[in-house]
Design an enzyme around this catalytic site. Structure first.
Site, PDB file in Angstrom:
ATOM      1  N   GLY A 107      -9.295  -3.381 -10.095  1.00 48.08           N
ATOM      2  CA  GLY A 107      -9.120  -1.927  -9.915  1.00 48.08           C
ATOM      3  C   GLY A 107      -9.387  -1.198 -11.212  1.00 48.08           C
ATOM      4  O   GLY A 107     -10.539  -0.927 -11.564  1.00 48.08           O
ATOM      5  N   ARG A 108      -8.303  -0.930 -11.945  1.00 42.49           N
ATOM      6  CA  ARG A 108      -8.428  -0.300 -13.260  1.00 42.49           C
ATOM      7  C   ARG A 108      -7.420  -0.961 -14.185  1.00 42.49           C
ATOM      8  O   ARG A 108      -6.320  -1.357 -13.742  1.00 42.49           O
ATOM      9  CB  ARG A 108      -8.090   1.206 -13.183  1.00 42.49           C
ATOM     10  CG  ARG A 108      -9.158   2.065 -12.543  1.00 42.49           C
ATOM     11  CD  ARG A 108     -10.397   2.177 -13.436  1.00 42.49           C
ATOM     12  NE  ARG A 108     -11.411   3.019 -12.826  1.00 42.49           N
ATOM     13  CZ  ARG A 108     -12.396   2.559 -12.052  1.00 42.49           C
ATOM     14  NH1 ARG A 108     -12.506   1.274 -11.784  1.00 42.49           N
ATOM     15  NH2 ARG A 108     -13.294   3.382 -11.557  1.00 42.49           N
ATOM     16  N   SER A 149       0.872  -1.174   0.000  1.00 45.79           N
ATOM     17  CA  SER A 149       0.000   0.000   0.000  1.00 45.79           C
ATOM     18  C   SER A 149       0.903   1.216   0.000  1.00 45.79           C
ATOM     19  O   SER A 149       2.118   1.085   0.172  1.00 45.79           O
ATOM     20  CB  SER A 149      -0.841   0.011   1.275  1.00 45.79           C
ATOM     21  OG  SER A 149      -2.200  -0.067   0.981  1.00 45.79           O
ATOM     22  N   ALA A 156     -17.566  -5.667 -11.676  1.00 46.45           N
ATOM     23  CA  ALA A 156     -17.377  -6.230 -10.338  1.00 46.45           C
ATOM     24  C   ALA A 156     -18.261  -5.545  -9.301  1.00 46.45           C
ATOM     25  O   ALA A 156     -18.711  -6.162  -8.336  1.00 46.45           O
ATOM     26  CB  ALA A 156     -15.902  -6.110  -9.932  1.00 46.45           C
ATOM     27  N   HIS A 193     -15.930  -5.303 -16.766  1.00 40.66           N
ATOM     28  CA  HIS A 193     -15.908  -4.209 -15.768  1.00 40.66           C
ATOM     29  C   HIS A 193     -17.261  -4.092 -15.036  1.00 40.66           C
ATOM     30  O   HIS A 193     -17.947  -3.071 -15.131  1.00 40.66           O
ATOM     31  CB  HIS A 193     -15.558  -2.868 -16.440  1.00 40.66           C
ATOM     32  CG  HIS A 193     -15.123  -1.837 -15.426  1.00 40.66           C
ATOM     33  ND1 HIS A 193     -14.367  -0.741 -15.750  1.00 40.66           N
ATOM     34  CD2 HIS A 193     -15.356  -1.742 -14.084  1.00 40.66           C
ATOM     35  CE1 HIS A 193     -14.149  -0.020 -14.666  1.00 40.66           C
ATOM     36  NE2 HIS A 193     -14.743  -0.611 -13.640  1.00 40.66           N
ATOM     37  N   GLU A 204     -10.783   0.116 -22.297  1.00 38.35           N
ATOM     38  CA  GLU A 204     -12.156  -0.403 -22.346  1.00 38.35           C
ATOM     39  C   GLU A 204     -12.995   0.385 -23.342  1.00 38.35           C
ATOM     40  O   GLU A 204     -12.785   1.599 -23.474  1.00 38.35           O
ATOM     41  CB  GLU A 204     -12.775  -0.306 -20.950  1.00 38.35           C
ATOM     42  CG  GLU A 204     -12.153  -1.309 -20.010  1.00 38.35           C
ATOM     43  CD  GLU A 204     -12.617  -1.142 -18.563  1.00 38.35           C
ATOM     44  OE1 GLU A 204     -13.575  -0.381 -18.306  1.00 38.35           O
ATOM     45  OE2 GLU A 204     -12.009  -1.770 -17.694  1.00 38.35           O
TER      46      GLU A 204
HETATM   47  O1  LIG Z   1     -15.050   0.302 -11.286  1.00 40.11           O
HETATM   48  C1  LIG Z   1     -15.936   0.612 -10.591  1.00 40.11           C
HETATM   49  C2  LIG Z   1     -15.860   1.639  -9.606  1.00 40.11           C
HETATM   50  O2  LIG Z   1     -14.854   2.374  -9.560  1.00 40.11           O
HETATM   51  O3  LIG Z   1     -16.813   1.771  -8.833  1.00 40.11           O
END
Ligand SMILES: O=CC(=O)O
Length: 466
Positions: A382-383, A325, A432, A430, A412
């Site tokens: 995440g991204r 982190s 989740a 994408h 994306e």
């Molecule tokens: O990817 C989804 C969000 O950032 O909530």
């Protein structure tokens, strides 16, 4: 006629014709409009000292200079209720009486005010124009929205939008470019950008500085995501635009998905499904072995809300948790790795769930992937930009890592073709964050943030911009 008192008529009042037909046997109406002379000359030719009364409408300004042309003037009668076109101070000084329409018009003016209000809110004239000018035979598609509701521009068609619209369209006028055939820029111009005070967006719409500057009255951006890397937050700070995100609303859902992707890649769930669905011979099962979950060392990249939920879940599977982190957390006893290559070297799997920013872009590079190793797995919720996607694809093809579970991608909605052919990769569009439950909660949160903003109350999930 000269024996009748002279009344100078100015600004041709609406009632003049009728008035004249009734009263011309009592008054000598002097009307400049009946003459070709310029006004001043007309007045001189009518001997101003003989004029004791003026009849005027609102359209003629009775200035002090003008009033002083008539030394015997004793009365101004205006056909209006308002008297702002008359210099009343000068009338007082010259002892000229003034008579107006008083309350004569109150009901008629009130009727008209109500008519205008109903017309604008219920689009009566616009509906009339629509029926008069529409020259195709299709369905009626006259808009219901009342302009009095605050406008909210919807960008990137958020997952929750349909539900949100069904709940909140009696409070907000959602302006959705997807409902129009116009190109985005033209659609925006046709919706009068200065009237737009709020934008609702999803991660798929990049809110750049240039774009934000199109809206001079913009005061709020609500994103339906927890991540805000698609928004130029510096520009929002500079322009004093508030930003509200989803906060921690999705943490559990995203963590569930991360765990699901990890177990899927390690235990080959999707691959097994494909195997059964597509195998067209009747022989023995010959499906390859996966890996045991319990006892594995799971390295979490970004121990925020989502990372903590992933840790909790993987601990209950008997895994050992390690993490990287920005800072070491005093609230947990998991081993901390300030160096991400060291974390990868010591992990059987990495779960990437930190925010994307300048410091974290490509935090997972080739070196990290090689350190994770041939039997190592990686999950990204995440991204896409957190992983160097070209290197990831290479490492997967070359067998340098064991497998990957990916909910996010660098460009994306583009997904590298090579990934589609790999059986050790699980792909997800994408999503989740989104479950039936989280989308309902998201609607409430987004609606609540919009309501707070438009009633000048504090936002529910404001982003700290400084
Ligand atoms: O990817 C989804 C969000 O950032 O909530």
């Amino acid at each position: 006629m000269e024996v009748f008192p002279k009344v100078l008529v100015l600004g041709l009042p609406t009632c003049y014709e009728t008035l004249q037909s009734i009263y011309s046997h009592k008054f000598n109406f002097i009307n400049p409009n009946s003459s070709n002379l310029p006004l001043h000359q007309f007045i001189i030719s009518n001997h101003p000292p003989s004029i004791r009364a003026i009849l005027c409408s609102v359209s003629f300004p009775l200035t002090a200079d003008f009033l002083r042309l008539f030394p015997s003037l004793g009365l101004v009668v205006t056909t209006s209720a308002g008297t702002d076109h008359i210099d009343l101070n000068e009338c007082r000084r010259l002892r000229i009486n003034v008579a107006g329409a008083g309350g004569l018009f109150s009901e008629d003016v009130a009727d008209k005010a109500v008519a205008l209000l109903i017309d604008t809110m219920r689009k009566i004239s616009a509906a009339d124009r629509y029926v008069q000018t529409r020259n195709h035979g299709g369905e009626w598609d006259f808009p219901l929205e009342m302009e009095v509701f605050p406008k909210v521009l919807v960008l990137g068609l958020p997952t929750c939008y349909e539900t949100l619209q069904s709940i909140y369209s009696h409070k907000f006028n959602f302006i959705n470019p997807n409902s129009s055939n116009l190109p985005l820029h033209q659609f925006i111009i046709s919706n009068h950008p200065p009237s737009i005070r709020a934008i609702l967006c999803s991660v798929s719409f990049p809110l750049t500085a240039d774009f934000l500057r199109l809206f001079p009255s913009l005061g709020l951006v609500v994103t339906t995501s927890a991540g805000t890397d698609h928004i130029d937050l510096n520009e929002c700070r500079r322009l004093r635009i508030n930003v509200a995100g989803a906060g921690g609303l999705f943490s559990e859902d995203v963590a569930d998905k991360a765990v699901a992707l990890l177990i899927d890649t390690m235990r080959k769930i999707s691959a097994a499904d494909r195997y059964v669905q597509t195998r067209n011979h009747g022989g023995e099962w010959d499906f390859p072995l996966g890996y045991k979950i319990s006892g594995k060392r799971v390295g979490i990249v970004g121990l925020g809300n989502i990372g903590m939920e992933v840790a909790k879940r993987m601990e209950s599977f008997g895994c050992i948790i390690l993490y990287h982190s920005r800072y070491q957390k005093s609230s947990v006893s998991y081993p901390f790795y300030s160096n991400i290559v060291d974390l990868a070297t010591n992990s059987n799997a990495l779960v990437v769930c930190c925010a994307l920013n300048e410091q974290t872009k490509h935090i997972i590079n080739r070196e990290v992937l090689l350190a994770l190793g041939k039997e190592g797995f990686i999950v990204n919720v995440g991204r896409g930009g957190l992983i160097d996607e070209n290197q990831l694809v290479k490492c997967l093809i070359e067998g340098e890592i064991g497998g990957a579970g990916l909910d996010v991608f660098e460009n994306e909605p583009h997904v590298p073709q090579e990934l589609l052919a790999l059986d050790n990769v699980v792909l997800s569009p994408h999503c989740a964050a989104f479950t039936s439950e989280s989308v309902m909660s998201l609607c409430e949160l987004v609606g609540g943030n919009l309501e707070s903003f438009f009633s000048n109350m504090p936002l529910i999930t404001p982003l700290k911009l400084d």
